[in-house]
Design a protein around this motif. Structure first.
Motif, PDB file in Angstrom:
ATOM      1  N   VAL A 402       0.874  -1.170   0.000  1.00 23.01           N
ATOM      2  CA  VAL A 402       0.000   0.000   0.000  1.00 23.01           C
ATOM      3  C   VAL A 402       0.911   1.218   0.000  1.00 23.01           C
ATOM      4  O   VAL A 402       1.638   1.461   0.967  1.00 23.01           O
ATOM      5  N   SER A 403       0.895   1.972  -1.078  1.00 21.15           N
ATOM      6  CA  SER A 403       1.844   3.067  -1.245  1.00 21.15           C
ATOM      7  C   SER A 403       1.503   4.261  -0.358  1.00 21.15           C
ATOM      8  O   SER A 403       0.375   4.417   0.104  1.00 21.15           O
ATOM      9  N   ARG A 404       2.496   5.136  -0.176  1.00 19.76           N
ATOM     10  CA  ARG A 404       2.287   6.348   0.621  1.00 19.76           C
ATOM     11  C   ARG A 404       1.231   7.252  -0.002  1.00 19.76           C
ATOM     12  O   ARG A 404       0.431   7.862   0.721  1.00 19.76           O
ATOM     13  N   ALA A 405       1.213   7.303  -1.322  1.00 21.74           N
ATOM     14  CA  ALA A 405       0.207   8.128  -1.995  1.00 21.74           C
ATOM     15  C   ALA A 405      -1.192   7.565  -1.766  1.00 21.74           C
ATOM     16  O   ALA A 405      -2.156   8.320  -1.565  1.00 21.74           O
ATOM     17  N   ARG A 406      -1.305   6.227  -1.771  1.00 20.72           N
ATOM     18  CA  ARG A 406      -2.605   5.602  -1.534  1.00 20.72           C
ATOM     19  C   ARG A 406      -3.067   5.879  -0.100  1.00 20.72           C
ATOM     20  O   ARG A 406      -4.258   6.135   0.135  1.00 20.72           O
ATOM     21  N   VAL A 407      -2.148   5.807   0.848  1.00 20.73           N
ATOM     22  CA  VAL A 407      -2.497   6.111   2.240  1.00 20.73           C
ATOM     23  C   VAL A 407      -3.052   7.527   2.335  1.00 20.73           C
ATOM     24  O   VAL A 407      -4.123   7.761   2.910  1.00 20.73           O
ATOM     25  N   ARG A 408      -2.328   8.484   1.783  1.00 21.36           N
ATOM     26  CA  ARG A 408      -2.776   9.891   1.829  1.00 21.36           C
ATOM     27  C   ARG A 408      -4.146  10.051   1.179  1.00 21.36           C
ATOM     28  O   ARG A 408      -5.052  10.668   1.751  1.00 21.36           O
ATOM     29  N   ASP A 409      -4.305   9.485  -0.017  1.00 20.73           N
ATOM     30  CA  ASP A 409      -5.548   9.677  -0.769  1.00 20.73           C
ATOM     31  C   ASP A 409      -6.740   9.042  -0.063  1.00 20.73           C
ATOM     32  O   ASP A 409      -7.841   9.610  -0.051  1.00 20.73           O
ATOM     33  N   LYS A 410      -6.536   7.849   0.523  1.00 18.88           N
ATOM     34  CA  LYS A 410      -7.641   7.162   1.184  1.00 18.88           C
ATOM     35  C   LYS A 410      -8.073   7.893   2.461  1.00 18.88           C
ATOM     36  O   LYS A 410      -9.266   7.948   2.778  1.00 18.88           O
ATOM     37  N   VAL A 411      -7.118   8.429   3.193  1.00 16.46           N
ATOM     38  CA  VAL A 411      -7.467   9.202   4.387  1.00 16.46           C
ATOM     39  C   VAL A 411      -8.354  10.382   4.010  1.00 16.46           C
ATOM     40  O   VAL A 411      -9.409  10.621   4.619  1.00 16.46           O
ATOM     41  N   GLU A 412      -7.954  11.116   2.974  1.00 11.35           N
ATOM     42  CA  GLU A 412      -8.729  12.283   2.572  1.00 11.35           C
ATOM     43  C   GLU A 412     -10.092  11.888   1.986  1.00 11.35           C
ATOM     44  O   GLU A 412     -11.107  12.541   2.249  1.00 11.35           O
ATOM     45  N   GLU A 413     -10.112  10.810   1.222  1.00 11.66           N
ATOM     46  CA  GLU A 413     -11.380  10.338   0.645  1.00 11.66           C
ATOM     47  C   GLU A 413     -12.355   9.935   1.748  1.00 11.66           C
ATOM     48  O   GLU A 413     -13.554  10.255   1.681  1.00 11.66           O
ATOM     49  N   LEU A 414     -11.843   9.243   2.757  1.00 16.20           N
ATOM     50  CA  LEU A 414     -12.698   8.789   3.855  1.00 16.20           C
ATOM     51  C   LEU A 414     -13.290   9.959   4.621  1.00 16.20           C
ATOM     52  O   LEU A 414     -14.499  10.014   4.869  1.00 16.20           O
ATOM     53  N   ILE A 415     -12.442  10.888   5.002  1.00 17.69           N
ATOM     54  CA  ILE A 415     -12.890  11.985   5.852  1.00 17.69           C
ATOM     55  C   ILE A 415     -13.840  12.927   5.109  1.00 17.69           C
ATOM     56  O   ILE A 415     -14.736  13.529   5.704  1.00 17.69           O
ATOM     57  N   ALA A 416     -13.709  12.992   3.796  1.00 19.34           N
ATOM     58  CA  ALA A 416     -14.574  13.882   3.008  1.00 19.34           C
ATOM     59  C   ALA A 416     -15.897  13.234   2.603  1.00 19.34           C
ATOM     60  O   ALA A 416     -16.787  13.916   2.077  1.00 19.34           O
ATOM     61  N   ASN A 417     -16.052  11.938   2.854  1.00 21.13           N
ATOM     62  CA  ASN A 417     -17.226  11.202   2.384  1.00 21.13           C
ATOM     63  C   ASN A 417     -18.430  11.446   3.304  1.00 21.13           C
ATOM     64  O   ASN A 417     -18.480  10.936   4.426  1.00 21.13           O
ATOM     65  N   GLU A 418     -19.388  12.197   2.828  1.00 17.09           N
ATOM     66  CA  GLU A 418     -20.556  12.561   3.637  1.00 17.09           C
ATOM     67  C   GLU A 418     -21.485  11.382   3.879  1.00 17.09           C
ATOM     68  O   GLU A 418     -22.113  11.279   4.945  1.00 17.09           O
ATOM     69  N   GLU A 419     -21.591  10.475   2.906  1.00 11.71           N
ATOM     70  CA  GLU A 419     -22.447   9.297   3.079  1.00 11.71           C
ATOM     71  C   GLU A 419     -21.905   8.399   4.181  1.00 11.71           C
ATOM     72  O   GLU A 419     -22.657   7.877   5.016  1.00 11.71           O
ATOM     73  N   ILE A 420     -20.580   8.208   4.203  1.00 11.99           N
ATOM     74  CA  ILE A 420     -19.975   7.407   5.266  1.00 11.99           C
ATOM     75  C   ILE A 420     -20.185   8.090   6.618  1.00 11.99           C
ATOM     76  O   ILE A 420     -20.504   7.426   7.613  1.00 11.99           O
TER      77      ILE A 420
END
Length: 454
Positions: A402-420
């Motif tokens: 799991v790359s560093r870029a994937r870690v960064r992107d997934k954290v931001e995607e998760l926190i920004a997801n209003e449905e979640i």
């Protein structure tokens, strides 16, 4: 006044000891005396890690019996561990019950044993002790184990428990789909240990019939499909011994409570909490990618790194990394996790998806970044990502990292997801509804306590 004496027997791993200690505290609150049985190896670890010399264990007597392994043998090898304890623990458990009951003290009336220690039910019956089964994982996981004979009959599995067909299984509506290659007994480490593990699972399917009741650390609304298939499994979770988090939970490592003061200084909903349980091992390459990924988020992070979490990584590298991120990052060896997850500064939970962590994150209204390691954790990830929809899957690249870029992107995607965020709040409310007076789990726990008093 003590109304009964109960013997508690967990499977000898951290994720099994914790929920049985939580249940033990609940029983003590209702006037029941508890004798808690760890292996000698785990007993020593628990005593060493106990805060305040175990002053909060009133009503719980900690005892131990051997596990059949020699000093230095790898107790994280589940096949080896099971092979060892199944040979010696039945005799020692019988002796423990006999010695207690011949002393003239309050006799042991009930054995509450982890379903994974199903052999103990026959020992208890022999000694005139009533038996109850506790399942510490998801009801769905137990359901799949109980369906092994049908899966073999339908030629989904061969007689040894390995997949006979490459397919995704939908056991029941509202249960997560699961691939035939990811059944828990085939995802427990070295394949050489699988025959021993599978034998334990199939033996337990027979032994569980000796138990008068089966309870599990879950609640109805999140696993209704499993309870429809096996209504005899009664949910009593999510277990929570006290709202102040003051009860000792049989931890194998001392908690670093200084992290709580650090959390107090962080903004609300800002911290990425990272913890992968008691078994997960990372390679040096993956450790560094995760470290740099957390750095790239620009967010504060609290990361639990056990002493045995990775190999080959120099202390100098970690120290340098922490020095560069001293304003944002904190690494500790073991966390007071329930307190951490309840803290207002925590924004999300990057987790191995062990069942205890899953329920704790759910109860505290946190979204998940799922990074499973073995056994039932892949199935718990399916619950989170596919059924409850309160988290996202961390995906490795073609090299398995799991790359560093994937870690960064997934954290931001998760926190920004209003449905979640919406689902997280709904699940939190359901958890607390069950914990509260009149909730299904609360009522089931009361009935279970009353049974112990009979």
């Amino acid at each position: 006044m003590v109304s009964a004496h109960v013997l508690m027997l967990p499977f000898p791993c951290q994720g099994h000891v914790i929920p049985m200690m939580e249940l033990s505290h609940s029983l003590v609150e209702h006037g029941i005396k508890v004798t808690f049985v760890n292996t000698e190896f785990n007993h020593a670890r628990v005593l060493q890690a106990l805060p305040n010399k175990g002053s909060d264990l009133k009503g719980i007597n900690l005892v131990s019996i051997p596990d059949g392994l020699r000093p230095g043998e790898d107790r994280n090898d589940l096949g080896l561990l099971i092979e060892g304890f199944t040979k010696v623990m039945p005799g020692y458990l019988e002796e423990l019950i006999r010695e207690n009951n011949e002393k003239g003290e309050e006799k042991i009336k009930w054995l509450i044993a982890d379903e994974n220690m199903g052999w103990s039910f026959a020992v208890a019956k022999k000694m005139g002790v009533r038996t109850a089964c506790f399942w510490p994982a998801s009801a769905a996981c137990l359901t799949i184990m109980l369906l092994i004979p049908k899966l073999i009959e339908d030629r989904v599995l061969d007689e040894k428990g390995w997949p006979a067909r490459d397919e995704v299984l939908q056991i029941a509506p509202k249960m997560p789909p699961i691939h035939s290659s990811q059944l828990s007994w085939n995802e427990a480490g070295d394949p050489k240990g699988q025959p021993t593990i599978f034998k334990l699972v199939t033996d337990n399917n027979k032994n569980i019939e000796l138990a008068e009741i089966i309870v599990c650390n879950s609640f109805y609304e999140i696993e209704s499909g499993a309870y429809t298939l096996f209504p005899k499994i009664l949910p009593i979770g999510p277990l929570l011994p006290d709202l102040k988090f003051s009860k000792s939970l049989g931890l194998f490592w001392p908690e670093d409570t200084t992290c709580m003061k650090w959390l107090d200084k962080q903004p609300p909903k800002s911290v990425v909490y990272v913890a992968f349980g008691s078994f997960t091992i990372f390679s040096e390459a993956q450790f560094k990618e995760l470290a740099h990924g957390l750095e790239l988020t620009g967010r504060p992070f609290l990361w639990v790194v056990r002493p045995d979490f990775t190999t080959g990584l120099s202390k100098e590298w970690v120290d340098q990394f922490l020095e560069m991120n001293k304003e944002k990052g904190r690494i500790i060896s073991w966390a007071p996790q329930q307190q951490v997850l309840a803290h207002e500064s925590v924004a999300c939970f990057m987790s191995h998806c062990g069942w205890n962590s899953t329920l704790e994150g759910l109860r505290n209204g946190l979204p998940f970044l799922c990074w499973p390691y073995f056994v039932d954790q892949f199935y718990n990830q399916s619950y989170i990502c596919n059924v409850w929809r309160n988290g996202l899957k961390m995906e490795a690249d073609e090299s398995g990292i799991v790359s560093r870029a994937r870690v960064r992107d997934k954290v931001e995607e998760l926190i920004a997801n209003e449905e979640i965020a919406r689902r997280v709040q709904e699940l939190k409310e359901l958890a607390w509804k069950n914990l509260s007076e009149g909730g299904t789990s609360c009522e089931n726990l009361k009935n279970f306590v009353n049974l112990m008093r009979e």
